[in-house]
Each structure stands twice: as structure tokens, then as C-alpha cells.
Scaffold this active site. Structure first.
Site, mmCIF file in Angstrom:
data_model
loop_
_atom_site.group_PDB
_atom_site.id
_atom_site.type_symbol
_atom_site.label_atom_id
_atom_site.label_comp_id
_atom_site.label_asym_id
_atom_site.label_seq_id
_atom_site.Cartn_x
_atom_site.Cartn_y
_atom_site.Cartn_z
ATOM 1 N N ASP A 13 32.015 24.807 -4.711
ATOM 2 C CA ASP A 13 30.862 26.104 -4.531
ATOM 3 C C ASP A 13 30.316 25.949 -3.137
ATOM 4 O O ASP A 13 29.067 26.340 -2.817
ATOM 5 C CB ASP A 13 29.702 25.812 -5.476
ATOM 6 C CG ASP A 13 30.327 26.061 -7.168
ATOM 7 O OD1 ASP A 13 31.227 26.668 -7.101
ATOM 8 O OD2 ASP A 13 29.683 25.412 -7.971
ATOM 9 N N LYS A 16 33.616 28.873 -0.339
ATOM 10 C CA LYS A 16 35.238 28.964 0.179
ATOM 11 C C LYS A 16 35.499 30.474 0.064
ATOM 12 O O LYS A 16 36.424 30.891 0.772
ATOM 13 C CB LYS A 16 36.090 28.221 -0.670
ATOM 14 C CG LYS A 16 35.926 26.605 -0.727
ATOM 15 C CD LYS A 16 36.417 25.863 -1.725
ATOM 16 C CE LYS A 16 36.106 26.028 -2.847
ATOM 17 N NZ LYS A 16 34.993 25.434 -3.336
ATOM 18 N N GLY A 40 35.123 29.443 -9.060
ATOM 19 C CA GLY A 40 34.661 30.687 -8.967
ATOM 20 C C GLY A 40 34.244 31.030 -7.648
ATOM 21 O O GLY A 40 33.449 30.327 -7.165
ATOM 22 N N HIS A 41 34.904 31.841 -6.821
ATOM 23 C CA HIS A 41 34.743 32.024 -5.441
ATOM 24 C C HIS A 41 34.048 33.664 -5.498
ATOM 25 O O HIS A 41 34.807 34.448 -5.934
ATOM 26 C CB HIS A 41 36.190 32.101 -4.915
ATOM 27 C CG HIS A 41 36.871 30.708 -4.746
ATOM 28 N ND1 HIS A 41 37.776 30.606 -4.378
ATOM 29 C CD2 HIS A 41 36.249 29.523 -5.453
ATOM 30 C CE1 HIS A 41 38.273 29.125 -4.588
ATOM 31 N NE2 HIS A 41 37.095 28.582 -5.208
ATOM 32 N N GLN A 224 37.777 23.999 -5.892
ATOM 33 C CA GLN A 224 36.854 22.562 -6.159
ATOM 34 C C GLN A 224 36.522 22.113 -4.740
ATOM 35 O O GLN A 224 36.241 22.702 -3.671
ATOM 36 C CB GLN A 224 37.415 21.758 -6.931
ATOM 37 C CG GLN A 224 37.632 22.198 -8.375
ATOM 38 C CD GLN A 224 38.813 23.146 -8.833
ATOM 39 O OE1 GLN A 224 39.835 23.273 -8.616
ATOM 40 N NE2 GLN A 224 38.093 24.279 -9.497
HETATM 41 P P1 GDP Z 1 32.911 28.736 -3.464
HETATM 42 O O1 GDP Z 1 33.407 28.339 -5.098
HETATM 43 O O2 GDP Z 1 33.138 27.525 -2.572
HETATM 44 O O3 GDP Z 1 33.692 29.955 -3.303
HETATM 45 O O4 GDP Z 1 31.386 28.906 -3.544
HETATM 46 P P2 GDP Z 1 30.692 29.908 -4.680
HETATM 47 O O5 GDP Z 1 31.158 31.323 -4.693
HETATM 48 O O6 GDP Z 1 30.931 29.369 -6.011
HETATM 49 O O7 GDP Z 1 29.146 29.670 -4.335
HETATM 50 C C1 GDP Z 1 28.760 29.916 -3.218
HETATM 51 C C2 GDP Z 1 27.721 30.712 -3.105
HETATM 52 O O8 GDP Z 1 26.941 30.724 -2.048
HETATM 53 C C3 GDP Z 1 27.972 32.336 -3.565
HETATM 54 O O9 GDP Z 1 26.939 32.627 -4.052
HETATM 55 C C4 GDP Z 1 28.061 33.041 -2.223
HETATM 56 O O10 GDP Z 1 27.866 34.344 -1.960
HETATM 57 C C5 GDP Z 1 26.646 32.216 -1.440
HETATM 58 N N1 GDP Z 1 27.109 32.182 0.049
HETATM 59 C C6 GDP Z 1 28.143 31.787 0.821
HETATM 60 N N2 GDP Z 1 28.099 31.765 1.809
HETATM 61 C C7 GDP Z 1 26.599 31.949 2.265
HETATM 62 C C8 GDP Z 1 25.782 31.646 3.207
HETATM 63 O O11 GDP Z 1 25.853 31.537 4.333
HETATM 64 N N3 GDP Z 1 24.347 31.908 2.821
HETATM 65 C C9 GDP Z 1 23.598 32.418 1.687
HETATM 66 N N4 GDP Z 1 22.570 32.375 1.485
HETATM 67 N N5 GDP Z 1 24.776 32.377 0.726
HETATM 68 C C10 GDP Z 1 25.904 32.044 0.938
HETATM 69 P P1 IMO Z 2 34.892 26.344 -7.033
HETATM 70 O O1 IMO Z 2 36.493 26.424 -6.587
HETATM 71 C C1 IMO Z 2 31.978 23.393 -8.663
HETATM 72 C C2 IMO Z 2 33.486 20.993 -11.975
HETATM 73 C C3 IMO Z 2 32.845 20.905 -13.235
HETATM 74 C C4 IMO Z 2 32.919 19.657 -13.798
HETATM 75 C C5 IMO Z 2 34.564 19.054 -13.187
HETATM 76 C C6 IMO Z 2 35.672 18.975 -14.123
HETATM 77 O O2 IMO Z 2 34.177 27.373 -7.429
HETATM 78 O O3 IMO Z 2 34.297 25.374 -5.921
HETATM 79 P P2 IMO Z 2 37.204 21.204 -14.985
HETATM 80 O O4 IMO Z 2 36.581 22.347 -15.856
HETATM 81 O O5 IMO Z 2 37.780 21.338 -13.484
HETATM 82 O O6 IMO Z 2 37.865 20.048 -15.744
HETATM 83 O O7 IMO Z 2 35.539 20.269 -14.752
HETATM 84 O O8 IMO Z 2 34.660 19.721 -12.140
HETATM 85 N N1 IMO Z 2 34.177 22.074 -11.379
HETATM 86 C C7 IMO Z 2 33.472 22.493 -10.255
HETATM 87 N N2 IMO Z 2 32.400 22.543 -9.727
HETATM 88 N N3 IMO Z 2 32.989 24.432 -8.364
HETATM 89 C C8 IMO Z 2 34.215 24.489 -8.832
HETATM 90 O O9 IMO Z 2 35.041 25.304 -8.411
HETATM 91 C C9 IMO Z 2 34.591 23.600 -10.052
HETATM 92 N N4 IMO Z 2 35.676 23.496 -10.736
HETATM 93 C C10 IMO Z 2 35.298 22.096 -11.654
HETATM 94 O O10 IMO Z 2 31.732 21.252 -13.120
HETATM 95 O O11 IMO Z 2 32.094 18.797 -13.450
HETATM 96 MG MG MG Z 3 32.485 28.319 -6.946
#
Ligand code: GDP
Ligand code: IMO
Ligand code: MG
Length: 428
Positions: A13, A16, A40-41, A224
Site C-alpha cells: 500500500d 504503487k 488493491g492498487h 505487496q
Molecule cells: P498500492 O497498493 O501500493 O497501490 O497502494 P494503495 O492504493 O493500496 O494505497 C495507497 C493510497 O494512497 C491510495 O488511496 C492512493 O490513492 C493514495 N496515494 C498515493 N499516493 C499518494 C500521495 O502522494 N498522497 C496522498 N495523500 N495519497 C496518495
Molecule cells: P498491495 O499490492 C498490504 C498482507 C495481508 C496479510 C498478509 C498475508 O495493495 O500493496 P494474504 O492475503 O496475502 O495471504 O495476506 O499480507 N497483504 C497486504 N498488505 N497491501 C497488500 O497489497 C497486501 N497483500 C497482502 O494484510 O497481513
Molecule cells: Mg494496496
């Protein structure tokens, strides 16, 4: 042959999705190589806000082809939902999405087993996403998995599925006291999946090699993060695949020399979902403030994310494993107005100062953060697109993180939207 990997450098998270969407303007192919719909991206661009779980985040750029490699595990229902949702919102997928025939399928019994295993662990639960990821990779390793290619040969599939399902039903009923799944129901799901997904299954490995041979830009989208890596993360509180750079080679069938750039995505602080050691965790009002300000809730499960200060010990370790050629720092804007901002530069473990990551979970759980303090800044960084417009305090915080991470911070993200980005030095 320029392939560039974009990797989660912390516990997932990191942003990415935003970074891959931003960089994909320069890409011809965007490829997922590990994990499944545990990811979840989030992407925010002119087309709207999207939370992608399987389809690569480069899909919004019409010149790109999106692929899912052999190293990923695919839940066909999630994939179909994502395809339908994107098409409904005007994103054309025809001829633009290819899934490796070697990718393993997440079956209904994997999802059931994930949940049963977690509840059986009680207070030792990993806090998985419940998407069947662990059981699907376990079956892959024990050679009883089903791959996309198997869905293309339904006649051969049925007798294999019968044996595999009997085995899984025995575990579901005898070990966990769950309800068995019916062969007819699972098989008929396979038939539906085969009919709808066959056009998307193909030779991903060949496509990537052909495109690289033509000198096209291939972006490898990690899921991840390094600290969730099955081998290099905080085992057993990890995912079941390798989100680190080696996973990119294995998960797409490419060799290390083809990867010319390794881009690590770090948040300006840390978050973690699920259980496991997290030395800088803020279990106080500062953590609450960051969580609510930054809406730190999972894009996949909606769970509140645990929040902590930037952990430079973990960051250095992540650099060591992945060898970043560039770093993207995201969510700098979230720290606007915080005084002080802390950075963990070492741990205290049983009365000693350590600067590397312990291999054992019990030791890691005992690590206490040693902090240095940064004064913070008042002028907002939110939405800033020019490096020179950053307040002095923010610039010095970024410089200090760069020094500690040990790789150049070439991009700074100052908001969730595509354009809320500072390019210090182009990375592609
Ligand atoms: P990922 O799994 O690495 O793709 O990240 P996620 O999408 O799960 O979580 C990142 C969160 O941060 C999302 O809600 C994005 O919209 C948000 N985000 C990404 N870059 C920035 C930033 O520079 N500032 C803020 N405030 N939010 C960001
Ligand atoms: P993105 O790509 C954050 C965490 C879960 C749990 C552990 C194992 O959005 O960054 P799993 O379901 O993979 O067997 O769970 O890994 N986890 C993540 N945490 N971002 C993710 O993906 C994750 N994918 C798995 O919360 O701790
Ligand atoms: Mg994510």
C-alpha cells in the site's frame, strides 16, 4: 531491453498503483508478476478513481498492453468483475489484456481454506485478505494446482479436478469441520470461466520477450511489499509469494539482465495491514490522526491500516534485497503540519542497539525504535509539482530519507492524483 520494476518497498500500500499509472505514459507493456487479488492498487486520473486488484495499473494508457504473468494467482471471478467494471467505465480491453497460461487459478476451495485456516489460528492469525492466496500458492508448490491452461482443456480438467477436490474436501471437512464443495458446482464454474476468459489466456512470456527484443519499455508492477515477501519479509506474517525483485524474474520468465531499473516505492511514513512485527507503530493519537487524515483503510478489505513513523532500518534492508536504482516517495503531503516527525534509525533489542533486521519474529517483536526527530514544516506540500516549491523542511526530510534509504529519491508524490507528482529526475 529496458524493463523497469516498480516494487513495494515496505509492507504494501505504498502507492504503487498511482506510481505505475503515472509512469505508464512511457510504457508499452505493463506486467503483474506476483500475488493476486490480495492487492488493491488505487489509481486516480482523468478517467476517475479505480481500485485495481489484478489488472495492471497501466491499463488507462491506450498505447499499453497489460499482462498478468505466471507468478501471479488469478481469481477468475474477480478478474471478470474487473474486466466488466473497466469496460463499463469506458476502458477498452480488447487485445490489450493477456494472462499467462501458466498462472495458477484461485479455486473456491482455496478461498474457503484461507478463511478456515485463519480462524483455526485464533490469536495467531496472520490477518490475511481472505482471498485464497496462501492455499493457492501452497497447491502450486505441492503440484496440485490448476493453471489457466487447464481451463482451456476442460475434458482433461474434470478427472484431475475430481481428485484434487476430494483431497481438499477431506481437509475442509475432517480438519476444519467445514462443508464440502460439490464437484459439479466447481466444475461448472470452470466451464463458465473458460468460456469467458479463454480469449485473455496466452503466451505472456513470448510477448514480453518479443517486446523487449524490439526495445520497448516494459513496466513490471509489483504487488505487496518487500517486508511481506515470503522469504525476506517478517515470516510467518507475510504473503505467499515473492514481491521482491527476484519474483519479477521468476514471475514473468525474464532474466535479471533484462531489468535495467528497480524503482522502490516508499511512503513517507509506514503502514501495515494484518498482524506481525511493526516496531514504529503509533498506537496513539498521532497514529489515529494520520490514519484519518490519510484515509489509511485497505483498498481490498477496508480494514484500518496500522500506522507508524518511517522505519529506516527496514528501508535499508529493503534496498539491500532489491537494489533500488530509484526511489519514489509517496504521501509526503500527509505529514504537512506534523511537528515533530520521527524517523527510526536503529532498534534497541534486549538492551543493544541494532541496525539490521532480525531474522526471527520473536526477536523482531522485541525491537524498540530508536528515533531521530525532524522539525517538520508548515507550508503545504499537497499538490506541489515542482521540487523548488517544496518548503525547506520537507526538502530536508526527503534528503534525510534518501540518505538513510541509500538510493536516489527521483520522484515525490504529493497527492493521490496522477498529476500530483514531482519528477526530480526522470526514471524511465
Ligand atoms: P498500492 O497498493 O501500493 O497501490 O497502494 P494503495 O492504493 O493500496 O494505497 C495507497 C493510497 O494512497 C491510495 O488511496 C492512493 O490513492 C493514495 N496515494 C498515493 N499516493 C499518494 C500521495 O502522494 N498522497 C496522498 N495523500 N495519497 C496518495
Ligand atoms: P498491495 O499490492 C498490504 C498482507 C495481508 C496479510 C498478509 C498475508 O495493495 O500493496 P494474504 O492475503 O496475502 O495471504 O495476506 O499480507 N497483504 C497486504 N498488505 N497491501 C497488500 O497489497 C497486501 N497483500 C497482502 O494484510 O497481513
Ligand atoms: Mg494496496
Amino acid at each position: 531491453m529496458p524493463a523497469h520494476a516498480v516494487l513495494g518497498a515496505q509492507w504494501g500500500d505504498e502507492g504503487k498503483g498511482k506510481v505505475v499509472d503515472f509512469l505508464s505514459g512511457h510504457a508499452d507493456v505493463v506486467a503483474r508478476f506476483s500475488g493476486g487479488n490480495n492487492a488493491g492498487h488505487t489509481v486516480m486520473n482523468e478517467q476517475g478513481k479505480f481500485a485495481l486488484h489484478l489488472i495492471p495499473s497501466g491499463i488507462f494508457w491506450p498505447q499499453t498492453v497489460s499482462v498478468i504473468g505466471n507468478g501471479a494467482v488469478v481469481d477468475p471471478d474477480t478478474l471478470l468483475r474487473e474486466v466488466t467494471d473497466l469496460e463499463r467505465r469506458g476502458v477498452e480491453l480488447k487485445g490489450r489484456l493477456l494472462i499467462s497460461e501458466r498462472a495458477h487459478i484461485i479455486m473456491p476451495y482455496h478461498i474457503m481454506l484461507d478463511r478456515l485456516q485463519e480462524s483455526a489460528k485464533g490469536s495467531r492469525a496472520i490477518g490475511t485478505t481472505g482471498r485464497g492466496i496462501g492455499p493457492a500458492y501452497s497447491d502450486k508448490a505441492s503440484r496440485s494446482g490448476l493453471r489457466a491452461a487447464d481451463l482451456l482443456d476442460l475434458r482433461a480438467l474434470k478427472p484431475r479436478l475430481k481428485v484434487i477436490l476430494e483431497h481438499n474436501n477431506t481437509i475442509i471437512t475432517r480438519v476444519y469441520g467445514g462443508e464440502p464443495l460439490s464437484l459439479d458446482e466447481v466444475y461448472s464454474k470452470c466451464v463458465t470461466w473458460a468460456n469467458r476468459l479463454a480469449p485473455f489466456f496466452g503466451r505472456v512470456e513470448r510477448l514480453i520477450h518479443e517486446r523487449l527484443a524490439k526495445g520497448q519499455v516494459v513496466l513490471l508492477e509489483g504487488a505487496q511489499g518487500a517486508l511481506l515477501d515470503l522469504d525476506h519479509g517478517t515470516y510467518p506474517f507475510v504473503t505467499s509469494s515473492n514481491p521482491t525483485i527476484g519474483g519479477a524474474c521468476v514471475g514473468l520468465g525474464i532474466h535479471p539482465k533484462q531489468i535495467t531499473g528497480v524503482i522502490g516505492v516508499f511512503k513517507a511514513y509506514c503502514t501495515r495491514v494484518g498482524s506481525g512485527p511493526f516496531p514504529t507503530e503509533l498506537k496513539n493519537e498521532v497514529g489515529e490522526r494520520i490514519r484519518h487524515l490519510a484515509q489509511e483503510f485497505g483498498a481490498t478489505t477496508g480494514r484500518p491500516r496500522r500506522v507508524g513513523w518511517f522505519d529506516a532500518v527496514a528501508a535499508r534492508y529493503s534496498t539491500q534485497v532489491n537494489g533500488y536504482t530509484s526511489v519514489v516517495l509517496t504521501r509526503l503531503d500527509v505529514l504537512d503540519g506534523f511537528h515533530p516527525i520521527k524517523i527510526c534509525t536503529a532498534y534497541e533489542l534486549d538492551g543493544e542497539r541494532v541496525t539490521d533486521l532480525p531474522g526471527g519474529t520473536a526477536e523482531f517483536e522485541r525491537c524498540r525504535p530508536v528515533y531521530e526527530e525532524h522539525p517538520g514544516w508548515d507550508k503545504p506540500t499537497a499538490s506541489v509539482t515542482n521540487h523548488k516549491d517544496l518548503p525547506e523542511g520537507a526538502r530536508s526530510y526527503v534528503e534525510r530519507l534518501q540518505e538513510l534509504i541509500g538510493a536516489p529519491i527521483d520522484i515525490i508524490s504529493t497527492g493521490p492524483k496522477r498529476h500530483e507528482t514531482i519528477t526530480v529526475r526522470p526514471v524511465i
